[in-house]
Design an enzyme around this catalytic site. Structure first.
Site, PDB file in Angstrom:
ATOM      1  N   LYS A   1      47.349  61.095  53.871  1.00 47.26           N
ATOM      2  CA  LYS A   1      46.176  61.576  53.146  1.00 47.26           C
ATOM      3  C   LYS A   1      45.941  63.041  53.509  1.00 47.26           C
ATOM      4  O   LYS A   1      45.888  63.403  54.680  1.00 47.26           O
ATOM      5  CB  LYS A   1      44.931  60.755  53.464  1.00 47.26           C
ATOM      6  CG  LYS A   1      43.736  61.140  52.566  1.00 47.26           C
ATOM      7  CD  LYS A   1      42.579  60.183  52.727  1.00 47.26           C
ATOM      8  CE  LYS A   1      41.821  60.428  54.009  1.00 47.26           C
ATOM      9  NZ  LYS A   1      40.595  59.607  54.093  1.00 47.26           N
TER      10      LYS A   1
ATOM     11  N   ARG B   1      37.911  52.264  51.583  1.00 43.95           N
ATOM     12  CA  ARG B   1      38.408  51.787  52.880  1.00 43.95           C
ATOM     13  C   ARG B   1      37.344  51.932  53.962  1.00 43.95           C
ATOM     14  O   ARG B   1      37.308  51.171  54.925  1.00 43.95           O
ATOM     15  CB  ARG B   1      39.713  52.482  53.250  1.00 43.95           C
ATOM     16  CG  ARG B   1      39.693  53.987  53.479  1.00 43.95           C
ATOM     17  CD  ARG B   1      39.249  54.388  54.873  1.00 43.95           C
ATOM     18  NE  ARG B   1      39.804  55.663  55.291  1.00 43.95           N
ATOM     19  CZ  ARG B   1      39.151  56.524  56.058  1.00 43.95           C
ATOM     20  NH1 ARG B   1      37.907  56.280  56.444  1.00 43.95           N
ATOM     21  NH2 ARG B   1      39.751  57.643  56.419  1.00 43.95           N
TER      22      ARG B   1
ATOM     23  N   GLN C   1      28.318  56.718  49.877  1.00 40.55           N
ATOM     24  CA  GLN C   1      28.927  55.727  50.760  1.00 40.55           C
ATOM     25  C   GLN C   1      28.093  54.456  50.856  1.00 40.55           C
ATOM     26  O   GLN C   1      28.621  53.383  51.162  1.00 40.55           O
ATOM     27  CB  GLN C   1      29.143  56.331  52.150  1.00 40.55           C
ATOM     28  CG  GLN C   1      29.857  55.419  53.128  1.00 40.55           C
ATOM     29  CD  GLN C   1      31.200  54.914  52.626  1.00 40.55           C
ATOM     30  OE1 GLN C   1      32.049  55.707  52.242  1.00 40.55           O
ATOM     31  NE2 GLN C   1      31.390  53.600  52.604  1.00 40.55           N
TER      32      GLN C   1
ATOM     33  N   GLY D   1      28.012  57.448  59.758  1.00 43.45           N
ATOM     34  CA  GLY D   1      27.725  58.817  59.349  1.00 43.45           C
ATOM     35  C   GLY D   1      28.402  59.897  60.170  1.00 43.45           C
ATOM     36  O   GLY D   1      28.720  60.971  59.649  1.00 43.45           O
TER      37      GLY D   1
END
Length: 330
Positions: free
Chosen positions: A71, A115, A143, A223
């Site tokens: 990635k 994911r 998120q 976070g």
């Protein structure tokens, strides 16, 4: 042989959450057993553009499949205002481990959201009370959506309490899920007294204290992804059972990075890595376990596991665009 190109909507369509949760669980187990390779995340800093690039390669082998990929992701905070682009952009290259052939190139931003939610779900499965039916979320950004999507795949979530200073974001969240769950706005303490709490904010001053959570609340601290970020108070962390995804990443840039760097929290306060629990090396929640915390920084093995699921489902459902990136005759 063709390479499959998958755009954001196509990744979203192929990312079946239940399958991704299972693949992420397998990835954590493989990592603990030594059946994965995951070099340290590398950075290219570009201060002239107020941004950076990060490369995250990995290979893993499970009893059912193996997979490899990389990635390539950036963080450019000025993008939204200056270029009408997201702060974070990601591209995933998914490769055949046997030949090195690039099987797919796919949007890594959507993949990351999926994911990340799935990792929280795996932790929740091992660390939350068995009959958990309520979920609190602090931070109603993008998120938060995959937190609910993933956690509700492994626990019978009925009630959802969302805390965020931005009332419009809270309302958008309620509108998105109100037909499926009992969703309402609430305070941080109301969210924290749910069976499961996911914190998905970028704060650097803790906003959740021991008084804000229940006696057996499981917390997914999602976070913190950089030095200085810190959502949970030191007192809460010291009282809780702490489970991390990776020691190096968590002590550098995870939820525990600030108290660990200051010496307030040490290795003795870290109870386990999630892979150890998945592999059966140590226990997750037991009858006398109180508050639990999962410190998630996000691992390259998670990206590869999720990409494996997306690629296989895309092939089965004829999603994406095939193109001849490499001449196999060369």
């Amino acid at each position: 042989m063709k390479t499959l190109l998958l755009e954001s909507d196509e990744v979203d369509e192929a990312a079946q959450m239940a399958d991704i949760v299972r693949a992420i669980e397998q990835a954590f187990g493989a990592y603990e057993r030594g059946d994965a390779q995951m070099p340290a995340k590398s950075y290219i800093d570009l201060p002239q553009y107020n941004g950076d690039f990060r490369s995250m390669p990995a290979y893993l082998e499970t009893d059912e499949w193996d997979a490899a990929g990389l990635k390539w992701v950036n963080v450019h905070p000025d993008n939204p205002a200056d270029h009408d682009l997201p702060t974070v952009l990601g591209t995933m290259i998914y490769s055949d481990p046997e030949t090195g052939f690039p099987l797919a190139i796919m949007d890594g931003t959507t993949l990351t959201m999926k994911r990340t939610g799935a990792a929280a779900a795996v932790a929740t499965d091992y660390l939350a009370v068995e009959d958990a039916s309520s979920l609190g979320i602090v931070g109603a950004g993008v998120q938060s959506y995959t937190q609910l999507e993933a956690i509700s795949a492994i626990r019978p979530i009925e009630e959802v309490v969302v805390a965020d200073k931005d009332e419009d974001r809270v309302q958008r969240f309620i509108d998105a899920f109100g037909d499926e769950f009992d969703v309402r706005a609430g305070s941080i303490s109301e969210a924290g007294h749910c069976d499961v709490l996911s914190t998905v904010t970028p704060v650097e001053e803790p906003i959740v204290t021991p008084e804000d959570v229940g006696e057996q609340t499981h917390i997914n601290a999602m976070g913190a992804d950089a030095e200085g970020k810190h959502e949970l108070s030191d007192d809460l962390l010291l009282e809780a059972m702490i489970v991390i995804d990776d020691h190096k990443q968590c002590t550098h840039s995870g939820e525990i990075n600030v108290p660990y760097g200051e010496g307030t929290l040490t290795d003795a306060d870290i109870d386990a890595e999630l892979g150890e629990i998945v592999a059966g090396v140590t226990d997750g929640r037991t009858d006398d376990t109180g508050v639990t915390v999962f410190d998630s920084t996000g691992l390259a093995i998670q990206d590869v596991a999720a990409a494996h699921v997306v690629y296989e489902i895309a092939l089965e459902t004829d999603v994406g665009y095939e193109f001849g990136m490499i001449d196999a005759a060369q």
